[in-house]
Design an enzyme around this catalytic site. Structure first.
Site: not given
Ligand code: UD1
Length: 372
Positions: A216
């Protein structure tokens, strides 16, 4: 004494479960603040239900955005809560944008911060988590590191006061729930997998074991070539691969691509207990997650980590974990040919008593004058 705990992303829910239990044991008031960084049911609510975490008093419902916008919106919401609640201490976990937002906001209100999982460094400044953890460590009044390396790396940056190595709080949860995991069979866990492929998974598919994989990280998912190289390698392995798909990765690969990789069982994201089962019983893990490969090290499952570096340096001794490029030949070579030296597994991330020791320190030390 009152504590505000800021959580927002999947691994933070698991860590906060261990802390909340101990705060309750010691009769300390805890206000849970969920930023809403993770919001899908299986990225958030499932952990509250499975691990018995109280519903947060506040949910800011911030959701996804660019890093700056997401963090800025979190800071505004966190500030309102901290002014209303006037806590003696703000607890933060790890290195997500929720951690960063909590750190900057609490520091500006002069509220002491306790940073749990402090002191980690991968020494790559472009990694968002590295930026977040550096800021959080430097703004915190108390830094709780998961291992001796954390103490050393903080000292190298001049942080020596109120630094404690009580082990990794994730290990508290891991040791507790590994016992729970054992009470159910393979068929129970298979039924819980929600397949994203056209075919579903059966016991026959998994009777000779499996690989477990999660991918991811933005640096891997945002480059189409890299993600294709990774899946190409997984597709050529000698055993099936179970791969719960993070929403970021799911948005990038379309359904037709999912069905073209016949050796990979793509599933919806898994709960904590289901993840522990499939990771612990896998023959090897292929991941770009820092947290997962450290947990696998603790469970003594070898891993191939698709990253330039990881902040869990201890895991690389004796090739218990090994780094790979997002390149199919490199991944296949590392998965198929590198055998870990079993004598090198160490108990370097604590004995599952981190939460208790952290709460003792906070209980005895935290008092503050708010400047609001
Ligand atoms: C975040 C953390 C990472 C951690 C991970 C655990 C940061 C910079 N990174 O990364 O350190 O390892 O969480 O999973 O904070 N999205 C959804 N639904 C959700 C959550 C996310 O659709 O419930 C999608 C969205 O498109 C979003 C993308 O995933 O833009 C990334 O989510 P985000 O929380 O920004 O970062 P993670 O990659 O999950």
């Amino acid at each position: 004494m009152k504590i505000v705990t800021v959580i927002g992303a999947r691994p933070q829910f698991i860590k906060s479960a261990a802390l909340s239990k101990e705060l309750k044991n010691q009769n300390i008031e805890e206000v849970l603040l969920h930023t809403g960084q993770h919001y899908d049911y299986n990225m958030s609510q499932v952990f509250f239900e499975e691990l018995g975490i109280d519903n947060p008093k506040y949910n800011l419902n911030i959701g996804s955005d660019t890093h700056a916008k997401q963090t800025a919106k979190m800071m505004m919401g966190i500030e309102d809560v901290l002014i209303a609640e006037k806590p003696d201490c703000v607890v933060l976990f790890g290195d997500t944008n929720s951690t960063l937002a909590g750190a900057v906001t609490a520091a500006k209100l002069n509220i002491p911060i306790a940073h749990i999982e402090a002191g980690l460094r991968c020494f790559l400044r472009y990694v968002p988590e590295e930026q977040n953890r550096i800021v959080a460590d430097h703004l915190s009044a108390y830094n709780f590191t998961p291992s001796e390396n954390g103490v050393k790396w903080l000292a190298a940056e001049g942080i020596t006061k109120n630094v404690y190595n009580f082990g990794d709080i994730m290990v508290d949860s891991l040791l507790h729930y590994t016992e729970v995991v054992k009470t159910k069979s393979l068929s129970y866990y298979i039924k819980r997998l929600v397949s994203l492929n056209k075919r579903s998974i059966s016991e026959i598919d998994l009777e000779n074991s499996w690989y477990f994989s999660t991918i991811h990280r933005q640096e891997n998912t945002d480059d189409r070539k890299k993600i294709e190289q990774i899946f190409l390698a997984l597709n050529k392995l000698d055993k099936p691969v179970i791969l719960p798909l993070h929403p970021r990765t799911k948005h990038i690969i379309c359904n037709t691509l999912i069905d073209q990789y016949t050796n990979i069982f793509f599933t919806e994201p898994l709960s904590y207990i289901d993840t522990l089962y499939f990771a612990k019983n896998a023959c090897k893990i292929i991941t770009d997650s820092g947290g997962l490969h450290k947990e696998c090290y603790v469970m003594r499952v070898p891993s191939v980590v698709i990253a330039k570096n990881s902040c869990w340096a201890e895991t690389f001794e004796g090739n218990c974990a090994i780094l790979a490029e997002p390149d199919s030949n490199d991944i296949l070579n590392k998965v198929n040919n590198v055998i870990p030296d079993a004598s090198k597994w160490k108990t370097c991330y604590g004995d599952g008593t981190a939460a208790m020791k952290i709460v003792d320190i906070l209980h005895n030390n935290c008092k503050v004058d708010l400047v609001i």
